[in-house]
Design a protein around this motif. Structure first.
Motif, mmCIF file in Angstrom:
data_model
loop_
_atom_site.group_PDB
_atom_site.id
_atom_site.type_symbol
_atom_site.label_atom_id
_atom_site.label_comp_id
_atom_site.label_asym_id
_atom_site.label_seq_id
_atom_site.Cartn_x
_atom_site.Cartn_y
_atom_site.Cartn_z
ATOM 1 N N ALA A 175 -8.024 12.051 -6.684
ATOM 2 C CA ALA A 175 -7.498 12.324 -5.349
ATOM 3 C C ALA A 175 -8.583 12.125 -4.297
ATOM 4 O O ALA A 175 -8.353 11.496 -3.251
ATOM 5 C CB ALA A 175 -6.933 13.734 -5.286
ATOM 6 N N ASN A 176 -9.758 12.670 -4.561
ATOM 7 C CA ASN A 176 -10.870 12.491 -3.626
ATOM 8 C C ASN A 176 -11.217 11.019 -3.452
ATOM 9 O O ASN A 176 -11.448 10.532 -2.335
ATOM 10 C CB ASN A 176 -12.101 13.257 -4.123
ATOM 11 C CG ASN A 176 -12.029 14.739 -3.788
ATOM 12 O OD1 ASN A 176 -11.513 15.114 -2.746
ATOM 13 N ND2 ASN A 176 -12.517 15.567 -4.689
ATOM 14 N N ARG B 193 1.338 14.134 1.224
ATOM 15 C CA ARG B 193 1.339 13.461 2.519
ATOM 16 C C ARG B 193 1.199 14.492 3.633
ATOM 17 O O ARG B 193 1.696 15.606 3.525
ATOM 18 C CB ARG B 193 2.620 12.664 2.725
ATOM 19 C CG ARG B 193 2.703 11.394 1.910
ATOM 20 C CD ARG B 193 3.911 10.598 2.333
ATOM 21 N NE ARG B 193 4.080 9.392 1.546
ATOM 22 C CZ ARG B 193 3.531 8.221 1.822
ATOM 23 N NH1 ARG B 193 2.758 8.114 2.893
ATOM 24 N NH2 ARG B 193 3.736 7.171 1.068
ATOM 25 N N GLU B 194 0.571 14.067 4.700
ATOM 26 C CA GLU B 194 0.462 14.934 5.861
ATOM 27 C C GLU B 194 1.777 14.926 6.618
ATOM 28 O O GLU B 194 2.319 13.867 6.953
ATOM 29 C CB GLU B 194 -0.658 14.459 6.787
ATOM 30 C CG GLU B 194 -0.788 15.306 8.045
ATOM 31 C CD GLU B 194 -1.769 14.719 9.033
ATOM 32 O OE1 GLU B 194 -2.018 15.329 10.059
ATOM 33 O OE2 GLU B 194 -2.271 13.618 8.747
ATOM 34 N N LEU C 194 0.832 -1.203 0.000
ATOM 35 C CA LEU C 194 0.000 0.000 0.000
ATOM 36 C C LEU C 194 0.864 1.251 0.000
ATOM 37 O O LEU C 194 0.552 2.231 -0.691
ATOM 38 C CB LEU C 194 -0.925 -0.012 1.222
ATOM 39 C CG LEU C 194 -1.864 1.189 1.359
ATOM 40 C CD1 LEU C 194 -2.849 1.237 0.205
ATOM 41 C CD2 LEU C 194 -2.611 1.142 2.682
ATOM 42 N N ASP C 195 1.945 1.244 0.760
ATOM 43 C CA ASP C 195 2.822 2.400 0.802
ATOM 44 C C ASP C 195 3.459 2.651 -0.562
ATOM 45 O O ASP C 195 3.580 3.803 -0.997
ATOM 46 C CB ASP C 195 3.891 2.186 1.863
ATOM 47 C CG ASP C 195 4.664 3.452 2.171
ATOM 48 O OD1 ASP C 195 4.040 4.433 2.626
ATOM 49 O OD2 ASP C 195 5.890 3.475 1.949
ATOM 50 N N ALA C 196 3.851 1.581 -1.254
ATOM 51 C CA ALA C 196 4.419 1.728 -2.591
ATOM 52 C C ALA C 196 3.371 2.248 -3.577
ATOM 53 O O ALA C 196 3.672 3.080 -4.444
ATOM 54 C CB ALA C 196 4.989 0.398 -3.072
ATOM 55 N N GLU D 68 0.965 7.060 -6.638
ATOM 56 C CA GLU D 68 -0.119 8.025 -6.843
ATOM 57 C C GLU D 68 0.350 9.448 -6.533
ATOM 58 O O GLU D 68 -0.082 10.402 -7.185
ATOM 59 C CB GLU D 68 -1.309 7.664 -5.953
ATOM 60 C CG GLU D 68 -2.014 6.377 -6.360
ATOM 61 C CD GLU D 68 -2.619 6.482 -7.751
ATOM 62 O OE1 GLU D 68 -3.189 7.547 -8.074
ATOM 63 O OE2 GLU D 68 -2.511 5.499 -8.515
ATOM 64 N N LEU D 69 1.220 9.608 -5.550
ATOM 65 C CA LEU D 69 1.737 10.942 -5.234
ATOM 66 C C LEU D 69 2.577 11.496 -6.382
ATOM 67 O O LEU D 69 2.582 12.715 -6.630
ATOM 68 C CB LEU D 69 2.574 10.884 -3.956
ATOM 69 C CG LEU D 69 1.802 10.709 -2.642
ATOM 70 C CD1 LEU D 69 2.765 10.418 -1.502
ATOM 71 C CD2 LEU D 69 0.977 11.944 -2.336
#
Length: 509
Positions: A351-352, A51-52, A35-37, A42-43
Motif C-alpha cells: 500500500a505504501n 479511496r479518498e 490506471l483506474d482499472a 489493488e483496492l
C-alpha cells in the motif's frame, strides 16, 4: 598450474528489477482508464487501501475515526525543489531508491475503516436494485428514451416475419452476425454447415432477411448493399449493374472507363454517379450503438496574464488513495500466526509503495509535460506551422531522465491546450533540413503546409499541383525535401494523387 577449490570475493554493480520496481515502471505507461482499472484491482486485493471520499473528508475531517495519513502530492505542485530529491534520473530505475517504508503518502482525507459498524451507515432505501415505485418509473422512462439498436430493430421485424423451426434459427444466427454498419460478417456456407442445414435453404432465408428495413442490410459487401437499394428503387438496370461491378473505376473518377463498360454517354454516367452517391453505404449506422468514449486529458496548459504557459495535472485522472494506518495497527496487533503477520506486513508495504509510485508518476508526467511546453511554446502561441523538431533524447537530457522513461510517460497521455487536445507523442516530430543550412523544419509543419497548398488548389492559378510542383514551392521557401517524401506525407494524409484530384475537379463541373 594446479587445480584446487578456493574462495574469491568479487564486488560489482547490477540493476535488480524488483516486483515493486516493475510495477512502478508499468504505472508510467498506463493511460488514465487503465490506471483506474489497475487501482480498482489493488483496492480489492489490499484491505489497507481505500479511496479518498472528498465529501466525507470535508464533513468529517475532525473525526477521531479518520485514518492516520500524511498529505501527498497535489496537482498544484511544480517539478523541482525537494520534491524531486528522491527521483532517480538515469535509465528505467526512476524509483530505485524508494522502497516500501513506514511513510504512507497520499491526499489527506477520511477512509472508512474495515470492520466498522456498517449498519449505522446503511441506506436501506437503496438496498434493493429493484428500487421503489418512483425509481422504477425513472428506469422505465430511461428505457423508453434509449435508442433502439440495429439488432433489436432486426429482431422486431423477424418476429413479424412469421418464420418457424429451422428457418427461424437460421435467421437468428444471421442477425447475430450483422455488424454495426448492417453488413453480414459470416460466411453463409459455414453457417449452414454449423447448423446442419441445406446451404440453399440458408440462402433463401438470407434473401428474405435482405428485404428488412433499412434497405441494404444483410449485404455481404458494398456492391451488394448498393444493389439492394437500387433494386428497391427499380433502378438496377444492366448499365447500373455494370457500374456497380466496376466500383474501382468510380473510385478513381475514371469517367471514360465507366462510359466504356456501361455503354452510355457522359451525361448518363454523371446521372448514374449522382444516384449512387445518394445511396447509403452503411445502412445500420443510423441506429443506436455504444457511445464513443471521449479523450480525457492528463495535463492542462493555460496561458497566464504575463504571457507564460502554466502546466497543471488533471486532478480527475489522478487516483486518490489512502493507507489506513489505524486499521493496520488494529489488525497487526490482533494477528497471531506468522502467516497472518506476514500478510498484514506485505499489504502495508504494498500500500505504501503503490501510493508513493502514484505520487512519483504524477510528478514525472508533470515534469515531462513542462519540458514539452517549454520546447514547443511557439506552436502553442502561433500554430502548427511553428512546431519545432523534437525527439525523446532532447527532452530526456533536459530533465535528466532516460529516453525510455520519457517514451513511457508520453504513451497514452493527452495534453489539453488552447489549440486542442493532443497526445504527448504528437509534439515529437522528425526534422527536415533547410536549403540554406538554417534551422530545420518539423515534419508535422511541412505536412500542414502541403495540406494547405492542396486545399487551395482551386484558388491557385497553377490548378492542381503535382508532387514535383509542391517540391519546387517548398524549396523556394527554404525547405529541402524530396519528391518521395512529399508523396509519402500526402498518402499518409489520405490525399489522392494529382491525377485523381484533377479527375475529381472535372467531375465536379
Amino acid at each position: 598450474m594446479a587445480l584446487s577449490p578456493r574462495l574469491e570475493i568479487r564486488q560489482g554493480q547490477s540493476l535488480v528489477i524488483t516486483p515493486q520496481l516493475q510495477q512502478a515502471i508499468k504505472l508510467l505507461q498506463l493511460s488514465n482508464l487503465e490506471l483506474d482499472a489497475f487501482v480498482d484491482g489493488e483496492l480489492e486485493r489490499n484491505p489497507l487501501l481505500s479511496r479518498e471520499d472528498a465529501e466525507a473528508d470535508t464533513a468529517d475531517r475532525g473525526s477521531d475515526d479518520a485514518p492516520e495519513v500524511e498529505p501527498g502530492f497535489t496537482p498544484d505542485d511544480q517539478p523541482g525543489g525537494a520534491a524531486e530529491a528522491d527521483m532517480d534520473v538515469r535509465h528505467d530505475d526512476i524509483y530505485v531508491d524508494a522502497s516500501p517504508g513506514d511513510r504512507a503518502t497520499g491526499d489527506a482525507g477520511e477512509a472508512t475503516a474495515p470492520g466498522a459498524d456498517a449498519g449505522a451507515m446503511t441506506d436501506w432505501s437503496k438496498a434493493s436494485k429493484g428500487g421503489s415505485f418512483e425509481t422504477d418509473g425513472e428506469d422505465f422512462a430511461a428505457g423508453l428514451s434509449r435508442d433502439k439498436t440495429l439488432h433489436e430493430h432486426l429482431r422486431d421485424q423477424l418476429a413479424m416475419l412469421g418464420l418457424t423451426g429451422p428457418d427461424f434459427t437460421i435467421a437468428s444466427v444471421l442477425i447475430d452476425a450483422v455488424d454495426e454498419g448492417g453488413y453480414l460478417r459470416a460466411d453463409l456456407l459455414e453457417v449452414a454447415e454449423r447448423l446442419g442445414c441445406d446451404p440453399q435453404r440458408a440462402c433463401i432465408v438470407l434473401g428474405r432477411l435482405q428485404g428488412f428495413d433499412p434497405t441494404g442490410v444483410f449485404a455481404r459487401d458494398v456492391r451488394e448493399c448498393l444493389a439492394l437499394q437500387l433494386r428497391e428503387r427499380d433502378r438496377l438496370d444492366p448499365a447500373m449493374q455494370a457500374l456497380l461491378d466496376n466500383l474501382d473505376l468510380l473510385a478513381r473518377r475514371d469517367l471514360s472507363g465507366l462510359r466504356r463498360v456501361c455503354g452510355v454517354d457522359e451525361e448518363d454516367v454523371r446521372e448514374m454517379i449522382a444516384e449512387v452517391r445518394a445511396l447509403t453505404p452503411r445502412p445500420g449506422a443510423a441506429f443506436g450503438s455504444e457511445p464513443v468514449q471521449g479523450v480525457t486529458p492528463d495535463v492542462f496548459v493555460r496561458e497566464d496574464g504575463l504571457g507564460l504557459w502554466k502546466v497543471e495535472l488533471n486532478a480527475d485522472t489522478l487516483p486518490k488513495l489512502l493507507v489506513d494506518r489505524r486499521y493496520h495497527a488494529r489488525v497487526s496487533g490482533a494477528a497471531r500466526s506468522d502467516a497472518e503477520k506476514t500478510f498484514v506486513s506485505d499489504c502495508f508495504a504494498q500500500a505504501n509503495w503503490l501510493v508513493k509510485s502514484l505520487d512519483q508518476r504524477a510528478r514525472t508526467i508533470l515534469k515531462v509535460s513542462s519540458e514539452i511546453v517549454r520546447q514547443q511554446d511557439a506552436f502553442l502561441a502561433l500554430g502548427v506551422e511553428h512546431l519545432r523538431p523534437l525527439n525523446l533524447k532532447t527532452v530526456a537530457d533536459a530533465i535528466g531522465m532516460h529516453e525510455s522513461t520519457v517514451s513511457r510517460v508520453t504513451s497514452n497521455k493527452y495534453m489539453a491546450t488552447q489549440r486542442g487536445v493532443f497526445e504527448l507523442k504528437f509534439f515529437f516530430t522528425s526534422s527536415i533540413a533547410a536549403t540554406d543550412g538554417g534551422e530545420a523544419y518539423s515534419a508535422e509543419a511541412i505536412r500542414h503546409r502541403i495540406r494547405v497548398m492542396i486545399d487551395s488548389e482551386l484558388d491557385n492559378r497553377d490548378g492542381v499541383l503535382s508532387d514535383d510542383r509542391i517540391v519546387e514551392i517548398l524549396k523556394e521557401t527554404g525547405v529541402d525535401i524530396a519528391r518521395r517524401t512529399v508523396a509519402k506525407y500526402r498518402e499518409a494524409m489520405r490525399i489522392p494523387s494529382s491525377v485523381e484530384r484533377r479527375r475529381l475537379a472535372q467531375a465536379a463541373f
